[in-house]
Design a protein around this motif. Structure first.
Motif, PDB file in Angstrom:
ATOM      1  N   SER A 196       0.860  -1.181   0.000  1.00 49.31           N
ATOM      2  CA  SER A 196       0.000   0.000   0.000  1.00 49.31           C
ATOM      3  C   SER A 196       0.903   1.240   0.000  1.00 49.31           C
ATOM      4  O   SER A 196       2.077   1.152   0.325  1.00 49.31           O
ATOM      5  CB  SER A 196      -0.860  -0.029   1.269  1.00 49.31           C
ATOM      6  N   ILE A 200       0.869  -0.020   7.121  1.00 54.36           N
ATOM      7  CA  ILE A 200      -0.266  -0.746   7.720  1.00 54.36           C
ATOM      8  C   ILE A 200       0.230  -1.456   8.977  1.00 54.36           C
ATOM      9  O   ILE A 200       1.165  -2.267   8.915  1.00 54.36           O
ATOM     10  CB  ILE A 200      -0.843  -1.808   6.760  1.00 54.36           C
ATOM     11  N   TYR A 251      -5.815  -6.429   1.483  1.00 57.20           N
ATOM     12  CA  TYR A 251      -4.366  -6.161   1.441  1.00 57.20           C
ATOM     13  C   TYR A 251      -3.575  -7.443   1.184  1.00 57.20           C
ATOM     14  O   TYR A 251      -2.584  -7.426   0.449  1.00 57.20           O
ATOM     15  CB  TYR A 251      -3.898  -5.499   2.734  1.00 57.20           C
TER      16      TYR A 251
END
Ligand code: APR
Ligand code: PHB
Length: 392
Positions: A196, A200, A251
């Motif tokens: 990403s 995270i 994800y």
């Protein structure tokens, strides 16, 4: 016998940054380092800078490459229970953070020191700090196979957790506070695009995971592991499977695998030594405190110590005033304890602490509360971007 104004023990980020800031203010220093330069430059550590640290690196004149290559992040993601909640740093605090590896900072600092021909004694052994209560301090060591003494006005102990500076202080003058966490972080570096654009932090019943990066093509990932695990017990395939298992499905499906180029396990520890000043000896950075890596406060705290100390030393030589030197320990420790609290809280919130369902439910409730409450998210954001500096 050599003579200098400030003897700096340790050529890590704290020592080199301090030497550079002093140099720019006309104050000379000698850096005394136990290892060889190649060893110091190869160490891989965290990579997240508060803006206060970015400003300090620029003030030291070592920020050009960081400003070109660093990635500015306006937020990060908290993942839990298959969901995620974005902490909007910019919206909640008006500030952001910079992703730029400590390995790169170390290189930039070393280049700057070489450019000004600063004196560094590499591979100096048996460093001892003496007479720090007297009118001058002395650093003795073995350099190039021969005994060497350096007389100085001040000693900056920038030699990390295992260094000689803190060890030179009599036990009855220092108080140590410590918390060892019963788990570690297994980390890998891989030349694959990050999952990403933002970091995270994932809480999962299998354990914590963190997706970080060094650039748009280099990822840094971590998974919580037992303290007695070895790197060999984490072949790449197991690591990628475990990382995916701990991320929300969206994800997990975006993880790009690739061969690891670095793998290591780091234990987690909180540690604070008080006070941080003993006469002419000042402890700086990891020599005085360690935080667990959750929230990446280690390097930022070291930078904050350096900022307070270099200004105090500059004021001493410019105006003959010892006021800021006298305030160093209490100023630095105020910030240290707040970051220690935040790192401990963030670690406790995000990791698998036990198999006890009560603790796990409380963690989920707190994460849910963060998702619902702007005030709670703002408190996290404010700590994450770095608390304000008290004047001066
Ligand atoms: N004599 C001389 N040098 C020493 C001695 C000694 N007895 N002991 C240690 N050193 C050197 C180490 O080899 C190292 O290069 O001191 C340096 C300390 O560097 P760091 O451990 O990186 O500590 P610091 O500069 O305070 O860095 C603070 O970086 O990685 C983060 O968590 C870390 O991020 C912290 C921040
Ligand atoms: C890292 O990129 O190494 C990193 C980033 C954020 C953290 C810890 C480590 O909280």
């Amino acid at each position: 016998m050599l003579r200098t104004q400030v003897a700096i023990i340790g050529a890590g980020p704290s020592g080199l940054l301090l030497s550079q800031l002093l140099h720019r203010n006309g104050i000379e220093s000698i850096v005394i380092e136990r290892q060889a330069p190649e060893y110091v430059e190869a160490r891989i550590r965290a990579g997240l800078l508060e803006w206060g640290t970015v400003d300090l690196l620029n003030e030291a004149g070592v920020g050009d490459r960081m400003m070109r290559e660093g990635l500015v992040h306006d937020g990060f993601e908290l993942a839990f229970d298959g969901r995620s909640h974005r902490i909007d740093l910019k919206g909640l605090t008006g500030q952001h953070v910079m992703v730029y590896g400590q390995t790169e900072i170390q290189k930039d600092l070393a280049d700057a020191r070489a450019a000004v021909q600063g004196q560094t004694l590499w591979e100096a052994r048996d460093v001892v700090i003496e007479e720090f209560d007297g009118p001058r301090a002395k650093v003795s060591c073995v350099y190039d196979g021969k005994p060497l003494t350096i007389a100085c006005d001040f000693v900056a102990g920038c030699d990390g957790y295992h260094g000689a500076s803190r060890a030179s202080v009599p036990k009855d003058r220092i108080v140590l506070h410590e918390r060892i966490y019963p788990f570690g972080w297994m980390g890998i570096l891989a030349d694959v695009p990050p999952v990403s654009e933002e970091l995270i932090y994932a809480h999962h019943s299998r354990g914590f995971a963190l997706c970080s990066m060094r650039s748009k093509s280099r990822s840094r990932y971590y998974v919580q592991c037992p303290l007695d695990d070895t790197v060999e017990s984490w072949p790449d395939a197991r690591f990628w499977d475990e990382l995916r298992a701990r991320l929300p499905p969206h994800y997990a499906s975006l993880v790009t695998e690739g061969p690891s180029i670095e793998r290591s396990i780091a234990p987690l520890r909180s540690f604070v030594a008080e006070p941080m000043r003993f006469g002419r000896l000042f402890l700086v950075g990891d020599a005085a405190h360690i935080v667990p890596p959750t929230g990446a406060k280690g390097l930022n705290l070291a930078g904050a110590d350096v900022r307070v100390l270099y200004r105090a030393i500059v004021e001493y030589y410019r105006a003959g005033s010892e006021t800021l030197l006298d305030e160093y320990s209490s100023r630095a420790l105020g910030r240290v304890w707040k970051a220690t609290r935040f790192s401990w809280w963030f670690t406790t919130l995000m990791h698998k602490l036990s198999s006890d369902s009560f603790t796990h439910k409380l963690q989920l409730a707190e994460l849910d509360y963060l998702r619902e409450s702007r005030a709670a998210s703002q408190a996290v954001a404010e700590n994450y971007v770095g608390l304000r500096f008290a004047a001066p």
